[in-house]
Design a protein around this motif. Structure first.
Motif, PDB file in Angstrom:
ATOM      1  N   LYS A   5     -11.184  67.683   3.898  1.00 51.03           N
ATOM      2  CA  LYS A   5     -12.328  68.238   3.167  1.00 51.03           C
ATOM      3  C   LYS A   5     -12.984  69.401   3.914  1.00 51.03           C
ATOM      4  O   LYS A   5     -13.611  70.257   3.304  1.00 51.03           O
ATOM      5  CB  LYS A   5     -13.367  67.139   2.921  1.00 51.03           C
ATOM      6  CG  LYS A   5     -12.954  66.111   1.871  1.00 51.03           C
ATOM      7  CD  LYS A   5     -14.068  65.099   1.662  1.00 51.03           C
ATOM      8  CE  LYS A   5     -13.665  64.074   0.598  1.00 51.03           C
ATOM      9  NZ  LYS A   5     -14.745  63.063   0.390  1.00 51.03           N
ATOM     10  N   ALA A   6     -12.863  69.393   5.224  1.00 46.47           N
ATOM     11  CA  ALA A   6     -13.517  70.436   6.030  1.00 46.47           C
ATOM     12  C   ALA A   6     -12.862  71.793   5.777  1.00 46.47           C
ATOM     13  O   ALA A   6     -11.648  71.899   5.618  1.00 46.47           O
ATOM     14  CB  ALA A   6     -13.429  70.081   7.510  1.00 46.47           C
ATOM     15  N   GLN A   7     -13.672  72.806   5.747  1.00 51.12           N
ATOM     16  CA  GLN A   7     -13.165  74.167   5.549  1.00 51.12           C
ATOM     17  C   GLN A   7     -12.518  74.675   6.829  1.00 51.12           C
ATOM     18  O   GLN A   7     -13.087  74.571   7.919  1.00 51.12           O
ATOM     19  CB  GLN A   7     -14.298  75.105   5.138  1.00 51.12           C
ATOM     20  CG  GLN A   7     -13.841  76.532   4.872  1.00 51.12           C
ATOM     21  CD  GLN A   7     -14.987  77.442   4.485  1.00 51.12           C
ATOM     22  OE1 GLN A   7     -16.126  77.005   4.358  1.00 51.12           O
ATOM     23  NE2 GLN A   7     -14.693  78.714   4.307  1.00 51.12           N
ATOM     24  N   VAL A   8     -11.328  75.236   6.704  1.00 51.41           N
ATOM     25  CA  VAL A   8     -10.643  75.841   7.841  1.00 51.41           C
ATOM     26  C   VAL A   8     -11.091  77.297   7.931  1.00 51.41           C
ATOM     27  O   VAL A   8     -10.965  78.055   6.963  1.00 51.41           O
ATOM     28  CB  VAL A   8      -9.113  75.756   7.685  1.00 51.41           C
ATOM     29  CG1 VAL A   8      -8.419  76.467   8.846  1.00 51.41           C
ATOM     30  CG2 VAL A   8      -8.661  74.301   7.613  1.00 51.41           C
ATOM     31  N   THR A   9     -11.642  77.668   9.065  1.00 50.43           N
ATOM     32  CA  THR A   9     -12.176  79.017   9.228  1.00 50.43           C
ATOM     33  C   THR A   9     -11.470  79.770  10.345  1.00 50.43           C
ATOM     34  O   THR A   9     -10.877  79.176  11.242  1.00 50.43           O
ATOM     35  CB  THR A   9     -13.689  78.985   9.540  1.00 50.43           C
ATOM     36  OG1 THR A   9     -13.897  78.366  10.824  1.00 50.43           O
ATOM     37  CG2 THR A   9     -14.444  78.206   8.484  1.00 50.43           C
ATOM     38  N   ILE A  10     -11.557  81.084  10.259  1.00 47.46           N
ATOM     39  CA  ILE A  10     -10.999  81.980  11.287  1.00 47.46           C
ATOM     40  C   ILE A  10     -12.165  82.707  11.936  1.00 47.46           C
ATOM     41  O   ILE A  10     -12.942  83.386  11.256  1.00 47.46           O
ATOM     42  CB  ILE A  10     -10.018  82.992  10.667  1.00 47.46           C
ATOM     43  CG1 ILE A  10      -8.867  82.263   9.963  1.00 47.46           C
ATOM     44  CG2 ILE A  10      -9.485  83.941  11.740  1.00 47.46           C
ATOM     45  CD1 ILE A  10      -8.021  83.174   9.083  1.00 47.46           C
ATOM     46  N   GLN A  11     -12.305  82.541  13.253  1.00 48.18           N
ATOM     47  CA  GLN A  11     -13.409  83.161  13.972  1.00 48.18           C
ATOM     48  C   GLN A  11     -12.876  83.884  15.212  1.00 48.18           C
ATOM     49  O   GLN A  11     -11.757  83.635  15.658  1.00 48.18           O
ATOM     50  CB  GLN A  11     -14.441  82.097  14.365  1.00 48.18           C
ATOM     51  CG  GLN A  11     -14.999  81.335  13.161  1.00 48.18           C
ATOM     52  CD  GLN A  11     -16.012  80.268  13.550  1.00 48.18           C
ATOM     53  OE1 GLN A  11     -16.827  80.466  14.449  1.00 48.18           O
ATOM     54  NE2 GLN A  11     -15.958  79.125  12.875  1.00 48.18           N
ATOM     55  N   HIS A  12     -13.694  84.766  15.740  1.00 52.02           N
ATOM     56  CA  HIS A  12     -13.303  85.558  16.908  1.00 52.02           C
ATOM     57  C   HIS A  12     -14.364  85.346  17.986  1.00 52.02           C
ATOM     58  O   HIS A  12     -15.345  86.077  18.067  1.00 52.02           O
ATOM     59  CB  HIS A  12     -13.159  87.032  16.515  1.00 52.02           C
ATOM     60  CG  HIS A  12     -12.414  87.220  15.217  1.00 52.02           C
ATOM     61  ND1 HIS A  12     -11.074  86.932  15.100  1.00 52.02           N
ATOM     62  CD2 HIS A  12     -12.844  87.616  13.990  1.00 52.02           C
ATOM     63  CE1 HIS A  12     -10.693  87.168  13.844  1.00 52.02           C
ATOM     64  NE2 HIS A  12     -11.741  87.572  13.162  1.00 52.02           N
ATOM     65  N   LEU A  13     -14.155  84.291  18.780  1.00 55.99           N
ATOM     66  CA  LEU A  13     -15.169  83.811  19.712  1.00 55.99           C
ATOM     67  C   LEU A  13     -14.630  83.727  21.128  1.00 55.99           C
ATOM     68  O   LEU A  13     -13.418  83.725  21.353  1.00 55.99           O
ATOM     69  CB  LEU A  13     -15.647  82.423  19.279  1.00 55.99           C
ATOM     70  CG  LEU A  13     -16.141  82.265  17.843  1.00 55.99           C
ATOM     71  CD1 LEU A  13     -16.300  80.789  17.509  1.00 55.99           C
ATOM     72  CD2 LEU A  13     -17.455  82.995  17.651  1.00 55.99           C
ATOM     73  N   LYS A  51      -3.840  79.771   9.171  1.00 55.74           N
ATOM     74  CA  LYS A  51      -4.816  78.977   8.424  1.00 55.74           C
ATOM     75  C   LYS A  51      -4.105  78.051   7.436  1.00 55.74           C
ATOM     76  O   LYS A  51      -4.489  76.887   7.269  1.00 55.74           O
ATOM     77  CB  LYS A  51      -5.780  79.906   7.680  1.00 55.74           C
ATOM     78  CG  LYS A  51      -6.856  79.178   6.898  1.00 55.74           C
ATOM     79  CD  LYS A  51      -7.805  80.158   6.229  1.00 55.74           C
ATOM     80  CE  LYS A  51      -8.876  79.422   5.414  1.00 55.74           C
ATOM     81  NZ  LYS A  51      -9.807  80.389   4.747  1.00 55.74           N
ATOM     82  N   ALA A  52      -3.051  78.552   6.794  1.00 51.19           N
ATOM     83  CA  ALA A  52      -2.296  77.735   5.847  1.00 51.19           C
ATOM     84  C   ALA A  52      -1.616  76.563   6.553  1.00 51.19           C
ATOM     85  O   ALA A  52      -1.599  75.440   6.038  1.00 51.19           O
ATOM     86  CB  ALA A  52      -1.260  78.602   5.137  1.00 51.19           C
TER      87      ALA A  52
END
Length: 289
Positions: A255-263, A59-60
């Motif tokens: 500006k967009a939020q960086v997210t972690i998802q499990h899809l 993510k970083a």
């Protein structure tokens, strides 16, 4: 700076520009991570802290490099995808790979104490290697991502069954390996359920599907985006943006939020509802952010 007689050595540097108009995937893997995991007593078959640490580092990296479109990680590996129009470092393989690997490694070590506060790092320190591969079409890219997620499921089902036989069934490793040799997914599911009462479907999604890192924009209805992939693949040459437009889109990505998802990233729905992954055009800000 004035030229010097020593400057001729620059001519020994070989060009390593990646193919234009292709998707770039930088995949990194942990070096000697089996020994590393044993040294720090990672839980088997999955150590949630270790996976969360990998995700935090990824993510970083994605936050620092807005050129990255999407990233996918399992175990001690991560794949970072750059859009086919990307011009970062003039598409020099060495610069792109070393930046990804060094930044990821730095953050992995930086965040270590957050996830393993009771186990300070000591030499040999964790390190990663990396390579860049070019994929000419959206289908190639999606097949690569599907391959990694399918690998995640296959390996996790095996490891979950293998370690259940050892930890809950009292078997030795060679015996567990022999029992599982040649078995299908249905066989492993049956072993887990009949012997240990484990329903594999109820295992955490992060273990079964891996982790997807992406910028969180508002999801769209698939029906209106069916041609997105074809439009991207039909571009004969990358569209040249003005500097102003490029800077504007870069700011929107930042500006967009960086997210972690499990899809599930194998099915069409994942890509259809997130057209920005293929178009490289920032979507609408998510209502949640």
């Amino acid at each position: 700076m004035a030229n010097s007689k020593f400057e001729y050595v620059k001519h020994f540097e070989q060009p390593d520009v990646l193919l234009p108009n292709t998707w770039i995937v930088v995949r990194l893997d942990g070096r000697g991570f089996t020994k590393f995991a044993n040294k720090y007593e990672f839980a088997k078959p999955n150590d949630r802290r270790a996976l969360d640490l990998m995700n935090a580092a990824a993510k970083a990296v994605m936050t620092e490099l807005p050129d990255i479109t999407i990233a996918y990680g399992i175990s001690d590996e991560y794949s970072f995808v750059f859009h086919k129009t990307c011009t970062l470092f003039e598409r020099r393989a060495s610069k792109i790979v070393t930046t990804i690997v060094s930044t990821f490694t730095a953050y992995y070590i930086f965040y270590w104490s957050t996830y393993f506060p009771e186990r300070p790092l000591s030499p040999p320190l964790p390190s990663f290697d990396g390579r860049a591969v070019c994929y000419p079409s959206v289908q190639n890219l999606r097949d690569y991502m599907s391959w990694r997620q399918a690998d995640c499921h296959i390996n996790n089902l095996y490891n979950t069954t293998f370690w259940a036989l050892i930890q809950k069934g009292g078997m030795e490793a060679p015996a567990a390996e022999k029992l599982l040799s040649g078995t299908l997914a249905a066989d492993k599911n049956e072993i887990l359920w009949s012997r240990f009462g484990i329903n594999y479907n109820n295992e955490p999604e992060i273990y079964k599907k891996g982790s997807v890192v992406l910028r969180d924009y508002e999801l769209v209805e698939p029906s209106s985006q069916k041609t997105a992939a074809n439009e991207v693949d039909n571009i004969a040459e990358p569209v040249q943006q003005s500097k102003t437009q490029a800077e504007k889109e870069k700011k929107l990505r930042n500006k967009a939020q960086v997210t972690i998802q499990h899809l599930d990233i194998i099915k069409d729905e994942f890509w259809d509802r997130r057209p920005w992954l293929l178009s490289n055009k920032p979507g609408k800000p998510s209502k949640a952010t």
